[in-house]
Design a protein around this motif. Structure first.
Motif, PDB file in Angstrom:
ATOM      1  N   TYR A 117       0.835  -1.203   0.000  1.00 27.02           N
ATOM      2  CA  TYR A 117       0.000   0.000   0.000  1.00 27.02           C
ATOM      3  C   TYR A 117       0.874   1.258   0.000  1.00 27.02           C
ATOM      4  O   TYR A 117       0.674   2.176  -0.800  1.00 27.02           O
ATOM      5  CB  TYR A 117      -0.940   0.000   1.210  1.00 27.02           C
ATOM      6  N   ARG A 118       1.858   1.279   0.878  1.00 29.88           N
ATOM      7  CA  ARG A 118       2.737   2.459   1.019  1.00 29.88           C
ATOM      8  C   ARG A 118       3.480   2.754  -0.275  1.00 29.88           C
ATOM      9  O   ARG A 118       3.558   3.898  -0.719  1.00 29.88           O
ATOM     10  CB  ARG A 118       3.714   2.213   2.157  1.00 29.88           C
TER      11      ARG A 118
ATOM     12  N   VAL B 110      11.421  -8.442  -0.103  1.00 25.26           N
ATOM     13  CA  VAL B 110      11.474  -7.815  -1.425  1.00 25.26           C
ATOM     14  C   VAL B 110      10.689  -6.508  -1.432  1.00 25.26           C
ATOM     15  O   VAL B 110      11.168  -5.483  -1.932  1.00 25.26           O
ATOM     16  CB  VAL B 110      10.960  -8.776  -2.523  1.00 25.26           C
ATOM     17  N   VAL B 111       9.485  -6.519  -0.860  1.00 25.37           N
ATOM     18  CA  VAL B 111       8.676  -5.305  -0.837  1.00 25.37           C
ATOM     19  C   VAL B 111       9.317  -4.257   0.084  1.00 25.37           C
ATOM     20  O   VAL B 111       9.298  -3.066  -0.214  1.00 25.37           O
ATOM     21  CB  VAL B 111       7.212  -5.614  -0.449  1.00 25.37           C
ATOM     22  N   LEU B 112       9.920  -4.694   1.181  1.00 24.64           N
ATOM     23  CA  LEU B 112      10.656  -3.770   2.048  1.00 24.64           C
ATOM     24  C   LEU B 112      11.815  -3.143   1.277  1.00 24.64           C
ATOM     25  O   LEU B 112      12.023  -1.919   1.320  1.00 24.64           O
ATOM     26  CB  LEU B 112      11.176  -4.501   3.287  1.00 24.64           C
ATOM     27  N   MET B 113      12.566  -3.965   0.549  1.00 20.41           N
ATOM     28  CA  MET B 113      13.684  -3.463  -0.242  1.00 20.41           C
ATOM     29  C   MET B 113      13.202  -2.446  -1.270  1.00 20.41           C
ATOM     30  O   MET B 113      13.811  -1.390  -1.437  1.00 20.41           O
ATOM     31  CB  MET B 113      14.391  -4.624  -0.950  1.00 20.41           C
ATOM     32  N   MET B 114      12.088  -2.728  -1.927  1.00 25.92           N
ATOM     33  CA  MET B 114      11.569  -1.795  -2.932  1.00 25.92           C
ATOM     34  C   MET B 114      11.132  -0.481  -2.285  1.00 25.92           C
ATOM     35  O   MET B 114      11.374   0.594  -2.842  1.00 25.92           O
ATOM     36  CB  MET B 114      10.427  -2.449  -3.695  1.00 25.92           C
ATOM     37  N   ASN B 115      10.501  -0.550  -1.109  1.00 22.86           N
ATOM     38  CA  ASN B 115      10.133   0.667  -0.384  1.00 22.86           C
ATOM     39  C   ASN B 115      11.368   1.475  -0.019  1.00 22.86           C
ATOM     40  O   ASN B 115      11.406   2.691  -0.206  1.00 22.86           O
ATOM     41  CB  ASN B 115       9.346   0.315   0.886  1.00 22.86           C
ATOM     42  N   LEU B 116      12.371   0.809   0.523  1.00 28.38           N
ATOM     43  CA  LEU B 116      13.600   1.499   0.925  1.00 28.38           C
ATOM     44  C   LEU B 116      14.321   2.103  -0.276  1.00 28.38           C
ATOM     45  O   LEU B 116      14.823   3.224  -0.211  1.00 28.38           O
ATOM     46  CB  LEU B 116      14.524   0.541   1.682  1.00 28.38           C
TER      47      LEU B 116
END
Length: 181
Positions: free
Chosen positions: A49-50, A91-97
Motif C-alpha cells: 500500500y505504502r 522484497v517489498v521492504l527493499m523496494m520501499n527502501l
C-alpha cells in the motif's frame, strides 16, 4: 519439530534461521509460527500500500492493497510454513527502501535497501539478479550520484559474501542457495 524442519529445508539459509530464532523465542508451538507468518503477510500488505501510494496515489494504493490481500495463492501461502512469506516481505521492504532512497537521495536508505535485498536473496535465491536489474533501471532513469547507488550493491554483497564463501568451502561452488553465481 520446527528445528528439524528448519535444518532440512531445501532453501537458502535465512528462512531456516528465521524459523530457528522464532522457535528459540516461542518454543515449538506452531501457533506462534503461523501467527508470525500472518503478521509478516499483513506487514507486506501495508508496504505494498505504502509503495503504491507514493508511486501512484491513494486510489492505486487501495487497488494494490486489495489485489495483494485477495490474491488467492498469497492467502494460501500466508497460512503455511513457507519461505515465500518472508521473501515477499523482504522484497517489498527493499523496494520501499530503494524508492525512499531515490526520493531522498539518502546513502543510509540505499544501504538499508541493499541489506534487505541481500536477506531476500538468502531467503529465496531466485531473486539473485533483481538488485542489479533495479540498479540498472535507476541509473538509466537518473544517472547522477553513482556513489550512493553503488552503496546499495556493496551492502547487498556484504550480506551475501559470507554465505558464498561458506558454500565455496563446503561444496566448491560459488552459490547463494540453489543457484551458482
Amino acid at each position: 519439530d520446527i528445528l528439524l524442519l528448519a535444518s532440512k529445508a531445501p532453501v537458502a539459509p535465512v528462512y531456516p534461521w528465521f524459523l530457528s530464532a522464532l522457535a528459540s523465542i516461542v518454543g515449538q508451538e506452531m501457533t506462534w509460527i503461523y501467527a508470525t507468518q500472518i503478521i509478516l503477510t499483513l506487514l507486506t500488505a501495508l508496504l505494498v500500500y505504502r509503495l503504491a501510494y507514493k508511486i501512484a496515489g491513494p486510489k492505486t494504493a487501495r487497488l494494490a492493497l486489495v489485489g495483494y490481500a485477495f490474491y488467492f495463492p498469497l492467502v494460501i501461502v500466508g497460512l503455511e510454513i513457507h519461505p515465500q512469506v518472508l521473501f515477499l516481505f523482504l522484497v517489498v521492504l527493499m523496494m520501499n527502501l530503494l524508492f525512499e532512497a531515490t526520493a531522498k537521495d539518502n546513502i543510509w536508505l540505499y544501504a538499508s535497501a541493499g541489506i534487505a535485498a541481500g536477506f531476500a536473496v538468502l531467503t529465496r535465491s531466485v531473486a539473485l539478479y533483481l538488485p542489479f536489474v533495479l540498479l540498472i533501471t535507476l541509473l538509466l532513469r537518473q544517472p547522477l550520484n553513482w556513489r550512493k547507488r553503488v552503496t546499495f550493491i556493496l551492502a547487498f554483497m556484504v550480506v551475501l559474501t559470507p554465505w558464498i564463501i561458506r558454500n565455496n568451502i563446503h561444496s566448491s561452488s560459488f552459490s547463494v542457495g540453489n543457484y551458482a553465481i
